[in-house]
Design an enzyme around this catalytic site. Structure first.
Site, PDB file in Angstrom:
ATOM      1  CE1 TYR A  38      26.067  20.303  12.161  1.00 28.31           C
ATOM      2  CE2 TYR A  38      24.728  20.237  10.164  1.00 28.31           C
ATOM      3  CZ  TYR A  38      25.103  19.686  11.378  1.00 28.31           C
ATOM      4  OH  TYR A  38      24.537  18.514  11.806  1.00 28.31           O
ATOM      5  CG  LEU A  85       4.063  11.297  37.350  1.00 27.95           C
ATOM      6  CD1 LEU A  85       4.519  12.686  36.915  1.00 27.95           C
ATOM      7  CD2 LEU A  85       4.924  10.802  38.514  1.00 27.95           C
ATOM      8  CD  GLU A 116      11.892  16.674  36.779  1.00 31.27           C
ATOM      9  OE1 GLU A 116      12.975  16.781  37.365  1.00 31.27           O
ATOM     10  OE2 GLU A 116      11.574  15.681  36.115  1.00 31.27           O
ATOM     11  CE  LYS A 118       1.990  15.483  34.376  1.00 36.73           C
ATOM     12  NZ  LYS A 118       1.640  15.318  32.981  1.00 36.73           N
ATOM     13  CG  ASP A 120       0.510  19.644  27.645  1.00 31.10           C
ATOM     14  OD1 ASP A 120       0.264  18.424  27.624  1.00 31.10           O
ATOM     15  OD2 ASP A 120      -0.362  20.517  27.486  1.00 31.10           O
ATOM     16  CE1 TYR A 228       9.571  11.454  32.040  1.00 34.96           C
ATOM     17  CE2 TYR A 228       9.125  13.449  30.780  1.00 34.96           C
ATOM     18  CZ  TYR A 228       8.835  12.130  31.077  1.00 34.96           C
ATOM     19  OH  TYR A 228       7.831  11.494  30.433  1.00 34.96           O
ATOM     20  CE  LYS A 317      -2.850  17.277  34.863  1.00 36.01           C
ATOM     21  NZ  LYS A 317      -2.826  16.278  33.797  1.00 36.01           N
ATOM     22  CB  CYS A 419     -27.198  46.428  13.511  1.00 39.94           C
ATOM     23  SG  CYS A 419     -26.832  46.623  15.258  1.00 39.94           S
ATOM     24  CB  CYS A 422     -29.927  49.878  15.823  1.00 38.08           C
ATOM     25  SG  CYS A 422     -28.680  49.866  14.538  1.00 38.08           S
ATOM     26  CB  CYS A 437     -23.851  48.307  13.351  1.00 37.89           C
ATOM     27  SG  CYS A 437     -25.249  49.416  13.528  1.00 37.89           S
ATOM     28  CB  CYS A 443     -26.516  51.366  16.750  1.00 38.17           C
ATOM     29  SG  CYS A 443     -26.283  49.697  17.356  1.00 38.17           S
TER      30      CYS A 443
HETATM   31  S1  IVH Z   1       8.293  11.568  35.629  1.00 31.92           S
HETATM   32  C1  IVH Z   1       7.231   7.327  37.143  1.00 31.92           C
HETATM   33  N1  IVH Z   1       8.713  14.034  34.956  1.00 31.92           N
HETATM   34  O1  IVH Z   1       3.718  13.065  32.792  1.00 31.92           O
HETATM   35  C2  IVH Z   1       6.660   8.401  36.340  1.00 31.92           C
HETATM   36  N2  IVH Z   1       6.929  12.874  33.902  1.00 31.92           N
HETATM   37  O2  IVH Z   1       1.556  11.721  34.301  1.00 31.92           O
HETATM   38  C3  IVH Z   1       7.694   9.054  35.493  1.00 31.92           C
HETATM   39  N3  IVH Z   1       5.734  14.213  32.250  1.00 31.92           N
HETATM   40  O3  IVH Z   1       3.845   9.960  31.243  1.00 31.92           O
HETATM   41  C4  IVH Z   1       7.260  10.333  34.962  1.00 31.92           C
HETATM   42  N4  IVH Z   1       6.944  16.023  32.457  1.00 31.92           N
HETATM   43  O4  IVH Z   1       4.646  11.982  29.927  1.00 31.92           O
HETATM   44  C5  IVH Z   1       7.957  12.952  34.766  1.00 31.92           C
HETATM   45  N5  IVH Z   1       9.234  16.240  34.428  1.00 31.92           N
HETATM   46  C6  IVH Z   1       8.484  15.139  34.237  1.00 31.92           C
HETATM   47  C7  IVH Z   1       7.419  15.115  33.315  1.00 31.92           C
HETATM   48  C8  IVH Z   1       6.659  13.963  33.187  1.00 31.92           C
HETATM   49  C9  IVH Z   1       5.929  15.459  31.819  1.00 31.92           C
HETATM   50  C10 IVH Z   1       4.636  13.332  31.766  1.00 31.92           C
HETATM   51  C11 IVH Z   1       5.077  12.007  31.264  1.00 31.92           C
HETATM   52  C12 IVH Z   1       4.308  10.983  32.048  1.00 31.92           C
HETATM   53  C13 IVH Z   1       3.190  11.779  32.600  1.00 31.92           C
HETATM   54  C14 IVH Z   1       2.746  11.184  33.898  1.00 31.92           C
END
Ligand code: IVH
Length: 683
Positions: A38, A85, A116, A118, A120, A228, A317, A419, A422, A437, A443
């Protein structure tokens, strides 16, 4: 100078080939050529671009290294607003969501939902014009974000040019930038080595890495991305469902969640939630819940939006794993071997699904490193069943002596020199992380722990003698050493709190029964440092008789299977203490017996048949100590991680083994969790 046709064609073909390899490596996780190959192709393209600057294109893989620093981020208005959301925490809220959807669609049949994880991380929008990545921005206030295009270009998993076909002239792809757990661990290790600030969690690390005016810094940070959804241009796609949209995004070259699925109705959603909850610790990235979206796109349009959130989707959540709270005090706890552990007493806070009032600070160095002080506001983390810990302090919130943010109100934490239980001296060996200790069985804290250990199922197995009772017996002055247990009578026990006649009778009977034991159990029960069940069995088998063990010197001890200098010196130190010898004598006098020379038998143990791998520096245990403890519990300690590994015990600066574990989904625990398991078993 005109660019020769052959060179132009070669550059185009190199770009395409390099991007293909990039995709295979960063998105599909399936490298298609060796790194060196590469690099060779990459350098060839760089050479061509230097010789003929006209050949340089915005989508060239050579542009992923970062550009000249910006003075400020420019605002970027999103073609279609980036909404948030609504959240659900309880099953009832998910059921109510499903009901609203069905009402809105006037549907009698169960609704299909695309589900799916969520992620973080942080939301971003990527604009592609005629298939070319032209602009990337953060979410900002939803309508306008900050343009971070050069930074996003450095993410290898974001296509600079869409693959395949079928894209509208302009399309906004939406998704989340995040940092994988293993990458986060490595980044923090590097930060630590360089004396730079560590990040509290992968989310902060991802946000901090993306929002850099100098994209060369971003280029050096291991960021990832998952798509997403879509914004502007999405309406032009000839697709029927969100699931098809995800497949389309994958076909264009974007990483999408492997865990995505289509389920039916609230039952399907809740089933998915439970399933992902179980998988969560082994996923390579952090998630804070799952997202449910009505699958059919026409149904989504029909449901529409209310204020800033769609009616067709909801986030379910997990209870937050991190929370802010205040340090009310810092206490120290004294363990069985005298180990002094600082513990933060916290203003009660709900985190990880429970109310937490204490969090371990591991050891003295850890408190110093984090500089946790009384009065500080701290981030507390409780993930899964792991013992709560203080992740970091919030420096801006430290109370000061005056109103101007001057001198802090509280001094740095100092480990007590004596300690608290004791009054004996607290000592810390030169290369040890942990202070102890020196009071031994004098103790009361150590005495209590020693008694709990002595009575444990795998030691003398005294049924009914639990933590609470031991506490009472020691506090009431009825029991000073294990030998005193054998002098307990119904009458003395009757005086104790909540001790009925029946329980007293049972306990006296259990103590009497425990007199008949095995030499291995007896040795284990003594609670000699570094002598777990396996070593106790080896010692019993080797010496056959207790007197032979009592007469052994360091050299003789090292003749025993698996006993090295560390374990031998622990045993010698224990046996050199006259009060330990006295207790052994009293136990024998009290009628504790075993068949001398009998084969050791302590039955199946906690880690029997299990393989563990140790990696990194554990906060209090040395590696041989941890190994000895695992082996004592019947486990094997292996040098490398494979699918067959049952647990990885990770400490600080864990590197590739931790990474491998996360990759293979092998459960990872820390020292505190290991100690908890050894003490309490799998509950
Ligand atoms: S859909 C119309 N899908 O969650 C809303 N959001 O609370 C479109 N997030 O700002 C969001 N995983 O940063 C969607 N699988 C997922 C997600 C996701 C994380 C976050 C995203 C959004 C926040 C909404």
């Amino acid at each position: 100078m005109a660019v020769p046709v052959a060179e132009a064609a070669r550059a185009a073909s190199l770009r395409a080939e390099l991007e293909r390899h990039n995709h295979a490596y960063y998105v599909l996780d399936a490298p298609s050529i060796p790194d060196a190959e590469y690099d060779k192709l990459f350098r060839e393209l760089q050479g061509l671009e230097q010789a003929y600057p006209e050949l340089l294109t915005a989508d060239s893989p050579t542009q992923r290294v970062g550009a000249a620093p910006l003075k400020e981020f420019l605002p970027r208005r999103h073609g279609v607003a980036m909404l948030s959301l609504n959240n659900a925490f309880e099953p009832a809220e998910v059921e109510a969501f499903d009901q609203r959807v069905r009402d809105g669609l006037e549907s009698i049949a169960a609704v299909d939902y695309a589900v799916e994880p969520k992620f973080d991380g942080l939301a971003i929008s990527l604009t592609y014009e005629n298939g070319l990545f032209t602009c990337g921005a953060t979410r900002g206030d939803g309508a306008t974000g900050e343009e971070v295009t050069p930074n996003l270009r450095t993410l290898h998993c974001i296509p600079l040019r869409l693959a395949g076909a079928g894209w509208p002239a302009l399309i906004e792809v939406r998704g989340e930038v995040l940092m994988f757990k293993a990458d986060f661990a490595k980044l923090n290790e590097r930060q630590r080595e360089r004396g730079d600030k560590e990040f509290a969690n992968p989310r902060n690390a991802a946000a901090g890495s993306l929002r850099q005016l100098d994209s060369k810094i971003t280029a050096g940070r291991p960021l990832s991305f998952f798509a997403y959804g879509v914004g502007a241009g999405g309406e032009q796609l000839p697709l029927k469902t969100h699931a098809e949209l995800m497949d389309q995004l994958a076909a264009w070259g974007f990483p999408v969640a492997e865990e995505r699925r289509v389920v039916q109705g609230s039952k399907g959603m809740l089933g998915y939630f439970a399933e992902i909850g179980k998988k969560r610790p082994s996923l390579p990235y952090d998630i804070d819940g799952v997202v449910y979206k009505v699958n059919r796109l026409t149904a989504q349009a029909q449901l529409g939006f209310v204020s800033r959130a769609p009616r067709f989707a909801i986030a379910h959540k997990f209870p937050a794993e991190e929370a802010l709270t205040e340090v009310l005090g810092i206490d120290v706890q004294v363990g069985r071997t005298g180990a002094i552990t600082p513990v933060a007493r916290l203003k009660p806070v709900f985190v990880g699904g429970v109310t937490v009032t204490n969090a371990t600070l591991h050891n003295e160095d850890e408190v110093r490193r984090k500089d946790v002080r009384v009065g500080d506001t701290v981030i507390v983390r409780r993930a899964g069943d792991v013992i709560p810990e203080v992740v970091a302090i919030v420096p801006e919130k430290r109370p000061s002596r005056d109103l101007f943010g001057g001198e802090p109100l509280h001094p740095p934490f100092e480990l007590p020199k004596i300690c608290p239980e004791c009054g004996s001296t607290v000592a810390r060996g030169e290369d040890e992380a942990i202070a102890r200790c020196t009071g031994g069985l004098y103790c009361p804290a150590q005495r209590k722990q020693a008694l709990i250990h002595f009575a444990a199922r795998r030691a003398l197995d005294i049924e009914g003698l639990g933590d609470k009772l031991v506490e009472q017996l020691v506090d009431a002055g009825l029991v000073h050493s294990p030998a005193d247990l054998f002098g307990l009578t119904m009458e003395t026990l009757a005086g104790l709190d909540r001790m009925g006649e029946k329980s007293a009778q049972n306990l006296v009977a259990a103590i009497a029964k425990s007199r008949q034991t095995t030499l291995a159990r007896f040795i284990f029960a003594l609670g000699i440092r570094n002598v777990g069940e396996a070593t106790a069995r080896d010692l019993a088998a080797h010496f056959g008789q207790l007197d032979a063990l009592l007469a052994a010197d360091g050299e003789a001890l090292q003749q025993v299977n698996d006993v090295g200098p560390v374990v031998a010196s622990s045993i010698a130190a224990f046996l050199n203490e006259s009060h330990n010898r006295e207790i052994i004598g009293r136990l024998r006098a009290a009628g504790v017996v075993w068949l001398e020379g009998e084969p050791a038998d302590v039955g199946p143990r906690l880690f029997t048949g299990k393989t563990l791998v140790l990696t990194g520096t554990l906060p209090t245990l040395k590696r041989d100590e941890a190994k000895a403890m695992i082996e004592a519990a019947g486990g094997k300690v292996a040098g490398s991680v494979s699918k067959k590994t049952d647990f990885v015990v990770a400490g600080e600066e864990a590197g590739s083994k931790l990474e491998k574990a996360l990759e293979l989904g092998v459960p990872v625990i820390d020292e505190a969790e290991l100690l908890r398991l050894l003490e309490k078993g799998f509950e």
